[in-house]
Design a protein around this motif. Structure first.
Motif, PDB file in Angstrom:
ATOM      1  N   THR A  77       0.833  -1.207   0.000  1.00  0.00           N
ATOM      2  CA  THR A  77       0.000   0.000   0.000  1.00  0.00           C
ATOM      3  C   THR A  77       0.864   1.251   0.000  1.00  0.00           C
ATOM      4  O   THR A  77       0.457   2.278  -0.541  1.00  0.00           O
ATOM      5  CB  THR A  77      -0.950   0.030   1.209  1.00  0.00           C
ATOM      6  N   GLY A  78       2.045   1.175   0.584  1.00  0.00           N
ATOM      7  CA  GLY A  78       2.957   2.315   0.543  1.00  0.00           C
ATOM      8  C   GLY A  78       3.594   2.502  -0.818  1.00  0.00           C
ATOM      9  O   GLY A  78       3.911   3.615  -1.235  1.00  0.00           O
ATOM     10  N   ALA A  79       3.786   1.403  -1.542  1.00  0.00           N
ATOM     11  CA  ALA A  79       4.447   1.474  -2.846  1.00  0.00           C
ATOM     12  C   ALA A  79       3.480   1.775  -3.987  1.00  0.00           C
ATOM     13  O   ALA A  79       3.914   2.210  -5.056  1.00  0.00           O
ATOM     14  CB  ALA A  79       5.173   0.160  -3.126  1.00  0.00           C
ATOM     15  N   ILE A  80       2.201   1.574  -3.777  1.00  0.00           N
ATOM     16  CA  ILE A  80       1.246   1.772  -4.870  1.00  0.00           C
ATOM     17  C   ILE A  80       1.149   3.242  -5.284  1.00  0.00           C
ATOM     18  O   ILE A  80       0.763   3.545  -6.410  1.00  0.00           O
ATOM     19  CB  ILE A  80      -0.141   1.190  -4.509  1.00  0.00           C
ATOM     20  N   LYS A  81       1.561   4.132  -4.386  1.00  0.00           N
ATOM     21  CA  LYS A  81       1.527   5.560  -4.741  1.00  0.00           C
ATOM     22  C   LYS A  81       2.443   5.854  -5.933  1.00  0.00           C
ATOM     23  O   LYS A  81       2.210   6.783  -6.691  1.00  0.00           O
ATOM     24  CB  LYS A  81       1.918   6.405  -3.548  1.00  0.00           C
ATOM     25  N   TRP A  82       3.487   5.031  -6.121  1.00  0.00           N
ATOM     26  CA  TRP A  82       4.406   5.259  -7.236  1.00  0.00           C
ATOM     27  C   TRP A  82       3.747   4.957  -8.574  1.00  0.00           C
ATOM     28  O   TRP A  82       4.173   5.459  -9.616  1.00  0.00           O
ATOM     29  CB  TRP A  82       5.680   4.433  -7.064  1.00  0.00           C
ATOM     30  N   LEU A  83       2.695   4.171  -8.567  1.00  0.00           N
ATOM     31  CA  LEU A  83       1.955   3.898  -9.798  1.00  0.00           C
ATOM     32  C   LEU A  83       1.293   5.169 -10.325  1.00  0.00           C
ATOM     33  O   LEU A  83       1.250   5.407 -11.526  1.00  0.00           O
ATOM     34  CB  LEU A  83       0.900   2.826  -9.524  1.00  0.00           C
TER      35      LEU A  83
END
Length: 87
Positions: A77-83
Motif C-alpha cells: 500500500t505504501g508502494a502503490i503511490k508510485w503507480l
C-alpha cells in the motif's frame, strides 16, 4: 555522513523495529489462540514438553505467516503511490 543518508538509515531502522514488533505480537496472538485448541484430541500427551514445543512451533509458523502478510500488505500500500506518480 549526509543528512539524507542518515534519514534513510533511521527509516530502515524504524521499519526493522516495527517488523520485529508486529511479528512478535502476531506470534503471541497465535499462541494465545492455540491455547483454545483441544490438543488432547490430536496428541496422546498434550501436557508433555514435546507437545508444548509443537504448540510453540505452530504459533511461530502461524504468527510469522500472519505478520508477513500484514507487513507485505503495508509495504504494497505504501508502494502503490508510485503507480500514480510515475506519469
Amino acid at each position: 555522513m549526509s543528512d539524507g543518508l542518515s534519514d534513510v538509515y533511521y527509516s530502515q531502522g524504524i521499519q526493522a523495529l516495527l517488523g520485529m514488533l508486529v511479528t512478535l505480537v502476531c506470534i503471541a496472538v497465535a499462541w494465545n489462540l492455540l491455547q483454545d485448541v483441544r490438543w488432547e484430541k490430536l496428541l496422546r500427551q498434550p501436557a508433555h514438553p514435546r507437545a508444548r514445543f509443537l504448540q510453540l512451533i505452530a504459533a511461530i509458523v502461524i504468527g510469522y505467516g500472519v505478520a508477513r502478510f500484514l507487513l507485505d500488505y503495508w509495504a504494497w500500500t505504501g508502494a502503490i503511490k508510485w503507480l500514480f506518480r510515475a506519469g
